[in-house]
Scaffold this active site. Structure first.
Site, PDB file in Angstrom:
ATOM      1  N   HIS A 257      49.179  42.724  33.831  1.00 54.86           N
ATOM      2  CA  HIS A 257      49.243  41.383  34.417  1.00 54.86           C
ATOM      3  C   HIS A 257      49.101  41.482  35.920  1.00 54.86           C
ATOM      4  CE1 HIS A 257      50.620  37.325  35.232  1.00 54.86           C
ATOM      5  NE2 HIS A 257      50.279  37.091  33.982  1.00 54.86           N
ATOM      6  N   ASP A 308      49.926  37.198  25.748  1.00 55.65           N
ATOM      7  CA  ASP A 308      48.944  37.147  24.657  1.00 55.65           C
ATOM      8  C   ASP A 308      49.204  38.176  23.566  1.00 55.65           C
ATOM      9  OD1 ASP A 308      47.204  35.066  25.563  1.00 55.65           O
ATOM     10  OD2 ASP A 308      46.680  36.400  27.205  1.00 55.65           O
TER      11      ASP A 308
HETATM   12  N1  COA Z   1      44.317  48.264  29.437  1.00 56.02           N
HETATM   13  C1  COA Z   1      44.014  49.410  30.071  1.00 56.02           C
HETATM   14  N2  COA Z   1      44.016  49.532  31.402  1.00 56.02           N
HETATM   15  C2  COA Z   1      44.351  48.454  32.117  1.00 56.02           C
HETATM   16  C3  COA Z   1      44.698  47.237  31.526  1.00 56.02           C
HETATM   17  C4  COA Z   1      44.676  47.156  30.134  1.00 56.02           C
HETATM   18  N3  COA Z   1      44.988  46.032  29.496  1.00 56.02           N
HETATM   19  N4  COA Z   1      45.005  46.333  32.479  1.00 56.02           N
HETATM   20  C5  COA Z   1      44.847  46.978  33.650  1.00 56.02           C
HETATM   21  N5  COA Z   1      44.458  48.245  33.428  1.00 56.02           N
HETATM   22  C6  COA Z   1      44.168  49.260  34.437  1.00 56.02           C
HETATM   23  C7  COA Z   1      42.765  49.054  34.968  1.00 56.02           C
HETATM   24  O1  COA Z   1      41.808  49.729  34.224  1.00 56.02           O
HETATM   25  C8  COA Z   1      42.903  49.546  36.385  1.00 56.02           C
HETATM   26  O2  COA Z   1      42.894  50.949  36.331  1.00 56.02           O
HETATM   27  P1  COA Z   1      42.159  51.812  37.472  1.00 56.02           P
HETATM   28  O3  COA Z   1      42.881  51.461  38.744  1.00 56.02           O
HETATM   29  O4  COA Z   1      42.312  53.198  37.013  1.00 56.02           O
HETATM   30  O5  COA Z   1      40.733  51.314  37.483  1.00 56.02           O
HETATM   31  C9  COA Z   1      44.309  49.129  36.774  1.00 56.02           C
HETATM   32  O6  COA Z   1      45.041  49.055  35.542  1.00 56.02           O
HETATM   33  C10 COA Z   1      44.350  47.783  37.489  1.00 56.02           C
HETATM   34  O7  COA Z   1      43.686  46.824  36.633  1.00 56.02           O
HETATM   35  P2  COA Z   1      42.973  45.511  37.142  1.00 56.02           P
HETATM   36  O8  COA Z   1      42.084  45.021  36.057  1.00 56.02           O
HETATM   37  O9  COA Z   1      42.391  45.719  38.494  1.00 56.02           O
HETATM   38  O10 COA Z   1      44.245  44.578  37.316  1.00 56.02           O
HETATM   39  P3  COA Z   1      44.191  43.041  37.559  1.00 56.02           P
HETATM   40  O11 COA Z   1      45.428  42.683  38.267  1.00 56.02           O
HETATM   41  O12 COA Z   1      42.904  42.614  38.150  1.00 56.02           O
HETATM   42  O13 COA Z   1      44.151  42.551  36.050  1.00 56.02           O
HETATM   43  C11 COA Z   1      44.498  41.686  33.981  1.00 56.02           C
HETATM   44  C12 COA Z   1      45.090  41.868  35.373  1.00 56.02           C
HETATM   45  C13 COA Z   1      45.445  40.839  33.147  1.00 56.02           C
HETATM   46  C14 COA Z   1      43.129  40.983  34.081  1.00 56.02           C
HETATM   47  C15 COA Z   1      44.312  43.079  33.318  1.00 56.02           C
HETATM   48  O14 COA Z   1      45.562  43.720  33.186  1.00 56.02           O
HETATM   49  C16 COA Z   1      43.592  42.996  31.998  1.00 56.02           C
HETATM   50  O15 COA Z   1      42.373  42.948  31.955  1.00 56.02           O
HETATM   51  N6  COA Z   1      44.344  42.945  30.867  1.00 56.02           N
HETATM   52  C17 COA Z   1      43.745  42.793  29.575  1.00 56.02           C
HETATM   53  C18 COA Z   1      43.372  41.331  29.329  1.00 56.02           C
HETATM   54  C19 COA Z   1      44.576  40.476  29.086  1.00 56.02           C
HETATM   55  O16 COA Z   1      45.471  40.826  28.333  1.00 56.02           O
HETATM   56  N7  COA Z   1      44.571  39.296  29.714  1.00 56.02           N
HETATM   57  C20 COA Z   1      45.617  38.326  29.552  1.00 56.02           C
HETATM   58  C21 COA Z   1      46.403  38.204  30.817  1.00 56.02           C
HETATM   59  S1  COA Z   1      47.816  37.154  30.597  1.00 56.02           S
END
Ligand code: COA
Length: 372
Positions: A257, A308
Site C-alpha cells: 500500500h 482487496d
Molecule cells: N507484490 C510484490 N511486490 C510489491 C508489491 C506486491 N503487491 N507491492 C509493492 N511491491 C514492491 C515493488 O515491486 C517495489 O519493489 P522494488 O523497489 O524492488 O522495485 C516496491 O515494493 C515498491 O512498490 P511500488 O509499486 O513502487 O509501491 P507503490 O507505493 O507505488 O504501490 C501499490 C502501492 C498498492 C500500487 C502496490 O503495492 C501494488 O501494486 N500492489 C498490488 C496491487 C494492489 O493490491 N492494489 C490495491 C491497493 S489497495
C-alpha cells in the site's frame, strides 16, 4: 520535485477521512474504523460522510427512506442496459451507465448544494441496482424489483443473487460496504476531485472515479486476488506458487500500500469475516489459502495485505461473481466519492499542478520538406 506518483503530496484538505499509515489506523470523520466496523451500518456511514456527524434515529430513518425511494432506475437506463450485456465488462458498463444516468436525472443540470446532495444519494442507492440489473440480464434471469423492507446491503445481495440473505450474511456484506466507503486521497477519489474542481457535474466526476478505480493497481486488485486463489487451488501449493511469481518479478495482488507501512486496518476485519463466512458456507479453503499467502508474502517481501486481499474470499463466499468484485467496491466507495466531490465544490479552486519538463531543449520548427 515531488516523489513519483505524487507520494507524500497533500493534494487537498478534507474532513471526511484520515489515515495513520505508520500505525495502520483509519478514521471516518474522526471515528476509528475499528469501532465503526462492528457497530455501524452502511446507511449510517453514508450519513456520516455527507453530514460529518453520526445521525440521530430520526435522521437515519429519513436517509433510509430516501435511499429506498431512489432504488429504481429510470426508463432510459433500463433501455440502455440490455445493449451492454453482451460485450461490455462490468466496470465499463458501470462507467457508461453512470455517465448516461446524468441525462435523465430528475435534478437535471442543477448544481446547487441541495440538488447535488439529492444526486449523491440517488447515485449511492442506484449503483447497487445497476450492478444487479446488469448481472441478471447477462445471466438471462429476471431483473428483480428492490425489496423496500431490506437494508441497502441485504437488498443488493437479494437483487443480485435472487435470494434474500439471512441476517448474518446480510450483516457481513454490510460490514464490507462500511470498510470500503472512503479512504482519503486514493487515486479514484483524487480523480473525482480533479473533475469536480473544474466545476464539472457530479455524474462526470463520479464517472472519472469509476474509470480510475477500474485499474488493477487500485480497485481491480480484489478480482485479481480471487483469480490467483482459484488458479493455485489448494493450501499446499500456495508457497511454491507465490515464490514462483515473486521470482518472476510479478506483483502479488492484494499486498502493499502506498500509505500503510503496516497492516491495513480494513484487512484485520476482512480476515475475520473471511474465516466467519468460510465456516458458514462450509468451505474455509479460500481463507486458509489466504492465510498461507499472507505468511509467504510477509516473509519474502515484508508486505502486508491491503483491503482487496481478504475482500476477495469474503465476496466469493457471499456468492458474488468474481468479475463483479470491483463494481461492488465502487458501490460502497461512491459514498466517499460523492462526499469528496461535494466537499470540493464547497471550497473550490481548480486543481492544476505543474509538471517538470524533461524533453528536448526548446527549438525551431522545421518545414516537412527540409527535415532529414
Ligand atoms: N507484490 C510484490 N511486490 C510489491 C508489491 C506486491 N503487491 N507491492 C509493492 N511491491 C514492491 C515493488 O515491486 C517495489 O519493489 P522494488 O523497489 O524492488 O522495485 C516496491 O515494493 C515498491 O512498490 P511500488 O509499486 O513502487 O509501491 P507503490 O507505493 O507505488 O504501490 C501499490 C502501492 C498498492 C500500487 C502496490 O503495492 C501494488 O501494486 N500492489 C498490488 C496491487 C494492489 O493490491 N492494489 C490495491 C491497493 S489497495
Amino acid at each position: 520535485m515531488p516523489g513519483k506518483g505524487l507520494e507524500d503530496i497533500i493534494a487537498a484538505e478534507t474532513a471526511i477521512s484520515d489515515i495513520d499509515g505508520k500505525l495502520g489506523r483509519l478514521f471516518y470523520v474522526g471515528y476509528d474504523i475499528h469501532e465503526l466496523a462492528p457497530s455501524s451500518t452502511f446507511e449510517e456511514i453514508v450519513y456520516l460522510l455527507h453530514n460529518l456527524e453520526l445521525p440521530s434515529k430520526a435522521q437515519l430513518e429519513e436517509l433510509n427512506e430516501r435511499l429506498i425511494a431512489e432504488r429504481e432506475l429510470d426508463a432510459f437506463v433500463e433501455r440502455l442496459m440490455p445493449t451492454m450485456v453482451e460485450q461490455t465488462s462490468p466496470m465499463s458498463m458501470l462507467r457508461t451507465t453512470v455517465s448516461a444516468m446524468s441525462a435523465y436525472d430528475p435534478d437535471g443540470w442543477d448544481q446547487s448544494t441541495e440538488a447535488n446532495y439529492r444526486k449523491a444519494m440517488r447515485l449511492i442507492s442506484r449503483f447497487a441496482t445497476v450492478i444487479a440489473t446488469f448481472h441478471r440480464l447477462r445471466s438471462n434471469e429476471q431483473v428483480l424489483k428492490a425489496n423496500p423492507k431490506l437494508s441497502h446491503a441485504a437488498n443488493f445481495l437479494y437483487m443480485l443473487t435472487g435470494r434474500e440473505p439471512d441476517e448474518e450474511f446480510g450483516r457481513i456484506f454490510d460490514v464490507c460496504l462500511v470498510l470500503h466507503a472512503d479512504h482519503t486521497m486514493n487515486a479514484s477519489t483524487f480523480a473525482a476531485r480533479v473533475a469536480a474542481s473544474t466545476l464539472s457535474d457530479i455524474h462526470s466526476a463520479v464517472t472519472a472515479a469509476i474509470a480510475t478505480l477500474k485499474g488493477p493497481l487500485h480497485g481491480g486488485a480484489n478480482e485479481a486476488v480471487m483469480k490467483i486463489l482459484l488458479q493455485i487451488g489448494s493450501v499446499e501449493k500456495v508457497r511454491d506458487a507465490v515464490k514462483a511469481k515473486l521470482d518472476a518479478k510479478e506483483k502479488i495482488m492484494g499486498f502493499g500500500h502506498r500509505v500503510y507501512k503496516t497492516e491495513d486496518p480494513r484487512a484485520t476485519h476482512l480476515r475475520k469475516l473471511s474465516k466467519q463466512i468460510g465456516e458458514m458456507v462450509g468451505d474455509t479453503r479460500w481463507y486458509e489459502m489466504s492465510l498461507a499467502m499472507e505468511e509467504v508474502v510477509l516473509e519474502e517481501k515484508g508486505l502486508y495485505p491491503n483491503v482487496d486481499f481478504y475482500a476477495a474470499s469474503v465476496y466469493y463466499c457471499l456468492g458474488i461473481p468474481v468479475d463483479l468484485f470491483t463494481p461492488v467496491f465502487a458501490a460502497s466507495r461512491v459514498s466517499g466519492w460523492t462526499a469528496h466531490i461535494r466537499e470540493q465544490y464547497a471550497d473550490n479552486r481548480l486543481i492544476r499542478p505543474e509538471s517538470a519538463y524533461v524533453g528536448p531543449p526548446h527549438r525551431s520548427y522545421v518545414p516537412i520538406d527540409q527535415r532529414g
